[in-house]
Design a protein around this motif. Structure first.
Motif, PDB file in Angstrom:
ATOM      1  N   VAL A  34       0.841  -1.203   0.000  1.00  0.00           N
ATOM      2  CA  VAL A  34       0.000   0.000   0.000  1.00  0.00           C
ATOM      3  C   VAL A  34       0.873   1.247   0.000  1.00  0.00           C
ATOM      4  CG1 VAL A  34      -1.699   1.322   1.316  1.00  0.00           C
ATOM      5  CG2 VAL A  34      -1.925  -1.162   1.119  1.00  0.00           C
ATOM      6  N   GLU A  35       1.925   1.247   0.801  1.00  0.00           N
ATOM      7  CA  GLU A  35       2.825   2.395   0.850  1.00  0.00           C
ATOM      8  C   GLU A  35       3.532   2.602  -0.484  1.00  0.00           C
ATOM      9  OE1 GLU A  35       4.540   5.728   2.005  1.00  0.00           O
ATOM     10  OE2 GLU A  35       3.029   4.617   3.140  1.00  0.00           O
ATOM     11  N   THR A  36       3.888   1.506  -1.140  1.00  0.00           N
ATOM     12  CA  THR A  36       4.525   1.599  -2.459  1.00  0.00           C
ATOM     13  C   THR A  36       3.573   2.242  -3.471  1.00  0.00           C
ATOM     14  OG1 THR A  36       5.935  -0.329  -2.077  1.00  0.00           O
ATOM     15  CG2 THR A  36       5.509   0.263  -4.369  1.00  0.00           C
ATOM     16  N   ALA A  37       2.293   1.842  -3.423  1.00  0.00           N
ATOM     17  CA  ALA A  37       1.302   2.421  -4.331  1.00  0.00           C
ATOM     18  C   ALA A  37       1.125   3.906  -4.066  1.00  0.00           C
ATOM     19  CB  ALA A  37      -0.027   1.685  -4.182  1.00  0.00           C
ATOM     20  N   ARG A  38       1.069   4.291  -2.807  1.00  0.00           N
ATOM     21  CA  ARG A  38       0.906   5.707  -2.468  1.00  0.00           C
ATOM     22  C   ARG A  38       2.128   6.512  -2.912  1.00  0.00           C
ATOM     23  NH1 ARG A  38      -3.626   5.708   0.163  1.00  0.00           N
ATOM     24  NH2 ARG A  38      -4.083   4.254   1.865  1.00  0.00           N
ATOM     25  N   ALA A  39       3.306   5.956  -2.702  1.00  0.00           N
ATOM     26  CA  ALA A  39       4.533   6.647  -3.090  1.00  0.00           C
ATOM     27  C   ALA A  39       4.607   6.838  -4.604  1.00  0.00           C
ATOM     28  CB  ALA A  39       5.747   5.873  -2.593  1.00  0.00           C
ATOM     29  N   ALA A  40       3.966   5.939  -5.334  1.00  0.00           N
ATOM     30  CA  ALA A  40       3.942   6.031  -6.796  1.00  0.00           C
ATOM     31  C   ALA A  40       2.869   7.001  -7.298  1.00  0.00           C
ATOM     32  CB  ALA A  40       3.715   4.650  -7.396  1.00  0.00           C
ATOM     33  N   GLY A  41       2.085   7.571  -6.371  1.00  0.00           N
ATOM     34  CA  GLY A  41       1.119   8.588  -6.756  1.00  0.00           C
ATOM     35  C   GLY A  41      -0.320   8.149  -6.855  1.00  0.00           C
ATOM     36  N   PHE A  42      -0.628   6.905  -6.489  1.00  0.00           N
ATOM     37  CA  PHE A  42      -2.012   6.446  -6.551  1.00  0.00           C
ATOM     38  C   PHE A  42      -2.809   7.042  -5.385  1.00  0.00           C
ATOM     39  CE2 PHE A  42       0.345   3.423  -9.036  1.00  0.00           C
ATOM     40  CZ  PHE A  42      -0.446   3.316 -10.174  1.00  0.00           C
ATOM     41  N   GLU A  43      -3.961   7.607  -5.712  1.00  0.00           N
ATOM     42  CA  GLU A  43      -4.740   8.345  -4.719  1.00  0.00           C
ATOM     43  C   GLU A  43      -5.416   7.427  -3.709  1.00  0.00           C
ATOM     44  OE1 GLU A  43      -7.404  10.681  -7.010  1.00  0.00           O
ATOM     45  OE2 GLU A  43      -5.822  11.884  -7.937  1.00  0.00           O
ATOM     46  N   THR A  44      -5.866   6.265  -4.172  1.00  0.00           N
ATOM     47  CA  THR A  44      -6.561   5.339  -3.291  1.00  0.00           C
ATOM     48  C   THR A  44      -6.146   3.902  -3.591  1.00  0.00           C
ATOM     49  OG1 THR A  44      -8.448   5.427  -4.812  1.00  0.00           O
ATOM     50  CG2 THR A  44      -8.619   6.721  -2.801  1.00  0.00           C
ATOM     51  N   VAL A  45      -6.211   3.075  -2.552  1.00  0.00           N
ATOM     52  CA  VAL A  45      -5.948   1.638  -2.669  1.00  0.00           C
ATOM     53  C   VAL A  45      -7.115   0.923  -1.993  1.00  0.00           C
ATOM     54  CG1 VAL A  45      -4.371  -0.257  -2.160  1.00  0.00           C
ATOM     55  CG2 VAL A  45      -3.458   2.049  -2.573  1.00  0.00           C
ATOM     56  N   ARG A  46      -7.819   0.092  -2.754  1.00  0.00           N
ATOM     57  CA  ARG A  46      -8.992  -0.610  -2.221  1.00  0.00           C
ATOM     58  C   ARG A  46      -8.824  -2.111  -2.424  1.00  0.00           C
ATOM     59  NH1 ARG A  46     -13.627   2.056  -1.236  1.00  0.00           N
ATOM     60  NH2 ARG A  46     -14.817   0.208  -1.841  1.00  0.00           N
ATOM     61  N   GLY A  47      -9.382  -2.893  -1.497  1.00  0.00           N
ATOM     62  CA  GLY A  47      -9.224  -4.338  -1.549  1.00  0.00           C
ATOM     63  C   GLY A  47     -10.436  -5.062  -2.097  1.00  0.00           C
ATOM     64  N   TRP A  48     -10.193  -6.242  -2.667  1.00  0.00           N
ATOM     65  CA  TRP A  48     -11.286  -7.103  -3.118  1.00  0.00           C
ATOM     66  C   TRP A  48     -11.001  -8.537  -2.637  1.00  0.00           C
ATOM     67  CZ3 TRP A  48     -10.331 -11.304  -6.339  1.00  0.00           C
ATOM     68  CH2 TRP A  48      -9.125 -11.305  -7.022  1.00  0.00           C
ATOM     69  N   GLY A  49     -12.012  -9.398  -2.775  1.00  0.00           N
ATOM     70  CA  GLY A  49     -11.848 -10.788  -2.372  1.00  0.00           C
ATOM     71  C   GLY A  49     -11.930 -10.992  -0.871  1.00  0.00           C
ATOM     72  N   ILE A  50     -12.648 -10.116  -0.170  1.00  0.00           N
ATOM     73  CA  ILE A  50     -12.732 -10.203   1.286  1.00  0.00           C
ATOM     74  C   ILE A  50     -13.917 -11.075   1.685  1.00  0.00           C
ATOM     75  CG2 ILE A  50     -13.164  -8.881   3.391  1.00  0.00           C
ATOM     76  CD1 ILE A  50     -11.506  -6.647   2.161  1.00  0.00           C
ATOM     77  N   GLN A  51     -13.613 -12.227   2.261  1.00  0.00           N
ATOM     78  CA  GLN A  51     -14.634 -13.209   2.621  1.00  0.00           C
ATOM     79  C   GLN A  51     -14.840 -13.346   4.119  1.00  0.00           C
ATOM     80  OE1 GLN A  51     -16.381 -14.578   0.179  1.00  0.00           O
ATOM     81  NE2 GLN A  51     -15.125 -13.572  -1.371  1.00  0.00           N
ATOM     82  N   SER A  52     -14.047 -12.623   4.908  1.00  0.00           N
ATOM     83  CA  SER A  52     -14.168 -12.765   6.364  1.00  0.00           C
ATOM     84  C   SER A  52     -13.859 -11.442   7.041  1.00  0.00           C
ATOM     85  CB  SER A  52     -13.198 -13.831   6.882  1.00  0.00           C
ATOM     86  OG  SER A  52     -11.857 -13.394   6.736  1.00  0.00           O
ATOM     87  N   MET A  53     -14.329 -11.304   8.284  1.00  0.00           N
ATOM     88  CA  MET A  53     -14.040 -10.104   9.059  1.00  0.00           C
ATOM     89  C   MET A  53     -12.548  -9.979   9.315  1.00  0.00           C
ATOM     90  SD  MET A  53     -15.735  -7.525  10.206  1.00  0.00           S
ATOM     91  CE  MET A  53     -17.425  -8.136  10.397  1.00  0.00           C
ATOM     92  N   GLU A  54     -11.890 -11.108   9.536  1.00  0.00           N
ATOM     93  CA  GLU A  54     -10.449 -11.095   9.768  1.00  0.00           C
ATOM     94  C   GLU A  54      -9.713 -10.490   8.577  1.00  0.00           C
ATOM     95  OE1 GLU A  54      -6.792 -14.206  10.850  1.00  0.00           O
ATOM     96  OE2 GLU A  54      -8.775 -14.977  10.314  1.00  0.00           O
ATOM     97  N   LEU A  55     -10.144 -10.850   7.383  1.00  0.00           N
ATOM     98  CA  LEU A  55      -9.490 -10.328   6.190  1.00  0.00           C
ATOM     99  C   LEU A  55      -9.807  -8.842   5.990  1.00  0.00           C
ATOM    100  CD1 LEU A  55      -7.607 -11.067   3.935  1.00  0.00           C
ATOM    101  CD2 LEU A  55      -9.549 -11.922   2.603  1.00  0.00           C
ATOM    102  N   LEU A  56     -11.008  -8.419   6.371  1.00  0.00           N
ATOM    103  CA  LEU A  56     -11.327  -6.990   6.304  1.00  0.00           C
ATOM    104  C   LEU A  56     -10.410  -6.203   7.232  1.00  0.00           C
ATOM    105  CD1 LEU A  56     -13.066  -4.574   5.429  1.00  0.00           C
ATOM    106  CD2 LEU A  56     -14.665  -5.178   7.249  1.00  0.00           C
ATOM    107  N   MET A  57     -10.220  -6.699   8.445  1.00  0.00           N
ATOM    108  CA  MET A  57      -9.327  -6.022   9.385  1.00  0.00           C
ATOM    109  C   MET A  57      -7.895  -5.995   8.857  1.00  0.00           C
ATOM    110  SD  MET A  57     -11.194  -4.856  11.789  1.00  0.00           S
ATOM    111  CE  MET A  57     -12.556  -4.665  10.609  1.00  0.00           C
TER     112      MET A  57
END
Length: 245
Positions: A190-213
């Motif tokens: 995530v830090e690498t993406a931000r350093a490269a200038g990406f405004e937002t980083v969002r996740g997909w494939g989240i099947q559990s609360m643990e993975l959301l956290m």
């Protein structure tokens, strides 16, 4: 409608019928959640529009049909931030979506109010936000076409991992959001993406609360889940704990 009782945004998918109608449908093969069969792209709208698309979810949903994108956009204009995935590689999909956005007034709204900026909200921010739009896809060529048609709309690339190759290709296409698979993401990514200038980083494939956290702990700006009410409660608890630190 149910999701909007708890959150201000939702994600959905669009692709084309064989006669070029933009529909709201995840699967590229009919039959899993409706009584059709064969490739979605080979079904004409007249045939697709009468398919039973609700019974799989429960008897009270009997009679639900596959909606047109037009109807979805009309229903949720001024009500939600839509993360709209261009699901297929079909030629003409990006143009059809742009045309529907223009016809339903969404483009004018975005130009006048800059609503698409709400994609940058942190998960710790208020869950009340302005309506808006983010276009996403796994298919970079679709995003390139869409970005040319909708230059002022946030575009996000759904990828497996954040790599230098992904970063370079996304930058070349003018993509401002990266969406890696959550269980393959790390804080460093995530830090690498931000350093490269990406405004937002969002996740997909989240099947559990643990993975959301995990996604939130990595520093992601948001994620797609199928249980928004439970997610909101968990995020509120995490935000409260965060405020006490």
């Amino acid at each position: 409608d149910k999701a909007l009782e708890s959150v201000c945004a939702f994600e959905t998918d669009t692709q084309l019928s064989s006669d070029g109608v933009a529909v709201v449908l995840h699967d590229e093969q009919l039959g899993r959640v409706n009584n059709g069969n064969g490739p979605t792209c080979e079904a004409a709208w007249d045939a697709m529009s009468v398919l039973e698309a609700g019974a799989w979810f429960g008897t009270k949903f009997n009679g639900c049909r596959i909606p047109k994108l037009q109807g979805l956009l009309e229903r949720y204009r001024h009500r939600a931030h839509i993360h709209l995935e261009l699901k297929s590689k079909q030629g003409g999909l990006a143009k059809a979506v742009a045309d529907e956005l223009a016809a339903t007034g969404w483009l004018l709204d975005l130009e006048n109010a800059h609503c698409n900026n709400t994609a940058a909200l942190s998960p710790f921010d208020s869950l009340t936000c302005l309506p808006g739009l983010t276009i996403t896809s796994f298919h970079i060529e679709q995003l390139k076409l869409s970005k040319k048609l909708l230059p002022n709309v946030v575009h996000g690339w759904l990828v497996q991992e954040v790599t230098q190759e992904v970063i370079q290709e996304a930058q070349a296409a003018g993509i401002t959001q990266l969406c890696p698979r959550a269980n393959a993401c790390t804080p460093d990514a995530v830090e690498t993406a931000r350093a490269a200038g990406f405004e937002t980083v969002r996740g997909w494939g989240i099947q559990s609360m643990e993975l959301l956290m995990h996604a939130i702990d990595c520093g992601m700006d948001g994620a797609t889940v199928n249980w928004p009410h439970a997610a909101v409660e968990a995020l509120a608890e995490k935000a409260a704990a965060h405020a006490k630190e």
